[in-house]
Design a protein around this motif. Structure first.
Motif, mmCIF file in Angstrom:
data_model
loop_
_atom_site.group_PDB
_atom_site.id
_atom_site.type_symbol
_atom_site.label_atom_id
_atom_site.label_comp_id
_atom_site.label_asym_id
_atom_site.label_seq_id
_atom_site.Cartn_x
_atom_site.Cartn_y
_atom_site.Cartn_z
ATOM 1 N N VAL A 30 0.887 -1.158 0.000
ATOM 2 C CA VAL A 30 0.000 0.000 0.000
ATOM 3 C C VAL A 30 0.924 1.206 0.000
ATOM 4 O O VAL A 30 1.603 1.489 0.980
ATOM 5 N N ALA A 31 0.968 1.880 -1.142
ATOM 6 C CA ALA A 31 1.900 2.986 -1.333
ATOM 7 C C ALA A 31 1.263 4.346 -1.090
ATOM 8 O O ALA A 31 1.976 5.345 -0.956
ATOM 9 N N LEU A 32 -0.085 4.392 -1.043
ATOM 10 C CA LEU A 32 -0.761 5.671 -0.922
ATOM 11 C C LEU A 32 -2.144 5.466 -0.321
ATOM 12 O O LEU A 32 -2.830 4.499 -0.663
ATOM 13 N N VAL A 33 -2.520 6.380 0.556
ATOM 14 C CA VAL A 33 -3.891 6.457 1.061
ATOM 15 C C VAL A 33 -4.405 7.839 0.689
ATOM 16 O O VAL A 33 -3.704 8.840 0.877
ATOM 17 N N ILE A 34 -5.620 7.872 0.151
ATOM 18 C CA ILE A 34 -6.267 9.145 -0.147
ATOM 19 C C ILE A 34 -7.544 9.216 0.678
ATOM 20 O O ILE A 34 -8.373 8.308 0.622
ATOM 21 N N SER A 35 -7.679 10.290 1.436
ATOM 22 C CA SER A 35 -8.874 10.528 2.239
ATOM 23 C C SER A 35 -9.659 11.691 1.633
ATOM 24 O O SER A 35 -9.068 12.648 1.142
ATOM 25 N N GLY A 50 3.349 4.352 8.326
ATOM 26 C CA GLY A 50 4.376 4.740 7.368
ATOM 27 C C GLY A 50 3.917 4.823 5.926
ATOM 28 O O GLY A 50 4.738 4.699 5.008
ATOM 29 N N VAL A 51 2.624 5.032 5.699
ATOM 30 C CA VAL A 51 2.089 5.131 4.342
ATOM 31 C C VAL A 51 1.751 6.589 4.050
ATOM 32 O O VAL A 51 1.115 7.264 4.862
ATOM 33 N N VAL A 52 2.158 7.065 2.894
ATOM 34 C CA VAL A 52 1.857 8.428 2.460
ATOM 35 C C VAL A 52 0.342 8.586 2.394
ATOM 36 O O VAL A 52 -0.362 7.730 1.855
ATOM 37 N N CYS A 53 -0.154 9.672 2.968
ATOM 38 C CA CYS A 53 -1.590 9.931 2.968
ATOM 39 C C CYS A 53 -1.839 11.351 2.465
ATOM 40 O O CYS A 53 -1.206 12.295 2.932
ATOM 41 N N LYS A 54 -2.749 11.464 1.517
ATOM 42 C CA LYS A 54 -3.133 12.764 0.963
ATOM 43 C C LYS A 54 -4.624 12.954 1.180
ATOM 44 O O LYS A 54 -5.396 12.000 1.150
ATOM 45 N N THR A 55 -5.019 14.199 1.387
ATOM 46 C CA THR A 55 -6.440 14.536 1.486
ATOM 47 C C THR A 55 -6.847 15.230 0.196
ATOM 48 O O THR A 55 -6.202 16.191 -0.221
ATOM 49 N N GLU A 65 -7.772 15.703 -9.298
ATOM 50 C CA GLU A 65 -6.602 15.711 -8.407
ATOM 51 C C GLU A 65 -6.247 14.306 -7.918
ATOM 52 O O GLU A 65 -5.072 13.939 -7.883
ATOM 53 N N ALA A 66 -7.240 13.512 -7.560
ATOM 54 C CA ALA A 66 -6.944 12.156 -7.063
ATOM 55 C C ALA A 66 -6.322 11.300 -8.158
ATOM 56 O O ALA A 66 -5.361 10.565 -7.907
ATOM 57 N N LEU A 67 -6.848 11.383 -9.363
ATOM 58 C CA LEU A 67 -6.282 10.615 -10.474
ATOM 59 C C LEU A 67 -4.835 11.033 -10.725
ATOM 60 O O LEU A 67 -3.967 10.186 -10.940
ATOM 61 N N ARG A 68 -4.575 12.320 -10.643
ATOM 62 C CA ARG A 68 -3.204 12.802 -10.819
ATOM 63 C C ARG A 68 -2.275 12.198 -9.767
ATOM 64 O O ARG A 68 -1.176 11.723 -10.083
ATOM 65 N N LEU A 69 -2.725 12.166 -8.500
ATOM 66 C CA LEU A 69 -1.914 11.587 -7.421
ATOM 67 C C LEU A 69 -1.678 10.102 -7.636
ATOM 68 O O LEU A 69 -0.571 9.593 -7.396
ATOM 69 N N LEU A 70 -2.702 9.385 -8.073
ATOM 70 C CA LEU A 70 -2.557 7.949 -8.336
ATOM 71 C C LEU A 70 -1.536 7.700 -9.430
ATOM 72 O O LEU A 70 -0.664 6.824 -9.305
ATOM 73 N N GLN A 71 -1.623 8.466 -10.491
ATOM 74 C CA GLN A 71 -0.700 8.281 -11.614
ATOM 75 C C GLN A 71 0.716 8.705 -11.235
ATOM 76 O O GLN A 71 1.682 8.037 -11.595
ATOM 77 N N GLU A 72 0.827 9.777 -10.474
ATOM 78 C CA GLU A 72 2.135 10.252 -10.019
ATOM 79 C C GLU A 72 2.828 9.197 -9.151
ATOM 80 O O GLU A 72 4.038 9.010 -9.232
ATOM 81 N N ALA A 73 2.052 8.504 -8.333
ATOM 82 C CA ALA A 73 2.603 7.467 -7.447
ATOM 83 C C ALA A 73 2.738 6.114 -8.151
ATOM 84 O O ALA A 73 3.136 5.134 -7.528
ATOM 85 N N GLU A 74 2.383 6.067 -9.429
ATOM 86 C CA GLU A 74 2.465 4.835 -10.230
ATOM 87 C C GLU A 74 1.674 3.692 -9.598
ATOM 88 O O GLU A 74 2.140 2.559 -9.478
ATOM 89 N N ILE A 75 0.444 4.008 -9.201
ATOM 90 C CA ILE A 75 -0.440 3.038 -8.559
ATOM 91 C C ILE A 75 -0.973 2.058 -9.597
ATOM 92 O O ILE A 75 -1.428 2.447 -10.670
ATOM 93 N N ASP A 76 -0.926 0.764 -9.247
ATOM 94 C CA ASP A 76 -1.409 -0.303 -10.129
ATOM 95 C C ASP A 76 -2.846 -0.711 -9.827
ATOM 96 O O ASP A 76 -3.549 -1.176 -10.721
ATOM 97 N N PHE A 77 -3.249 -0.584 -8.559
ATOM 98 C CA PHE A 77 -4.544 -1.110 -8.133
ATOM 99 C C PHE A 77 -5.125 -0.182 -7.069
ATOM 100 O O PHE A 77 -4.404 0.243 -6.163
#
Length: 187
Positions: A30-35, A50-55, A65-77
């Motif tokens: 789990v590389a990113l949490v978005i709230s 220890g997981v990066v979290c963005k609001t 904005e959320a899609l941009r963060l997902l793509q920036e973090a190279e999220i697969d799932f």
């Protein structure tokens, strides 16, 4: 290793279990949490683990904005765990077949707009259902209408309150959601 993002709006108990599960398994991370809420409990849980979290508040979410963060973090799932904002169609299409949600009922019963949390458990009890459970499904453009991946049931007891039924359904979520996510990420 595949990268997972968890989207959550509340306390984050499911998110925490998913993060802990993958820290032990090492099949993905789990590389990113978005709230969607700056006061959500999931923020502190993610940071503590220890997981990066963005609001990303709903208006920013709709603007991409959320899609941009997902793509920036190279999220697969992408995993929704108590996330209460609508997923924009652009994000649905970007992660088609790679984004799941968990719903606290046996869909197609008790799904759709406004059916979340205690609202679902209250409706199950009001309808006199004999069982409830969870549905894990792929996300599409409509609330709770994506293809089902997994369902698990639990009994509805005569003495149940919305809270006692919710506790039983949460146990199913905690047990099965991380395992199903792992299976899907490996496919």
């Amino acid at each position: 290793m595949k990268k997972i993002a968890v989207l959550a709006s509340g306390e984050g108990t499911n998110a925490e279990r998913i993060i802990r599960y993958f820290k032990e398994k090492r099949t993905a991370e789990v590389a990113l949490v978005i709230s969607s809420r700056p006061s959500a409990g999931v923020i502190e849980r993610a940071r503590r683990l220890g997981v990066v979290c963005k609001t990303v508040v709903p208006s920013e979410f709709r603007s991409g904005e959320a899609l941009r963060l997902l793509q920036e973090a190279e999220i697969d799932f992408v995993v929704l765990a108590g996330f209460l904002s609508r997923i924009p169609d652009e994000m649905v299409h970007a992660y088609e077949g790679h984004m799941v949600n968990i719903h606290p009922s046996l869909l197609p019963k008790f799904g759709g707009n406004g059916m979340y949390g205690m609202h679902v458990h209250e409706a199950v009890l009001a309808a006199g259902e004999k069982e409830s459970g969870i549905t894990i499904q792929y996300i599409n453009e409509k609330y709770d209408e994506g293809d089902y991946v997994f369902q698990a049931a639990c009994p509805v007891l005569p003495e149940d309150t919305p809270e006692s039924l919710a506790a039983r359904v949460h146990e199913l979520e905690y047990r099965y959601y991380p395992e199903v996510i792992e299976r899907l990420v490996k496919e």
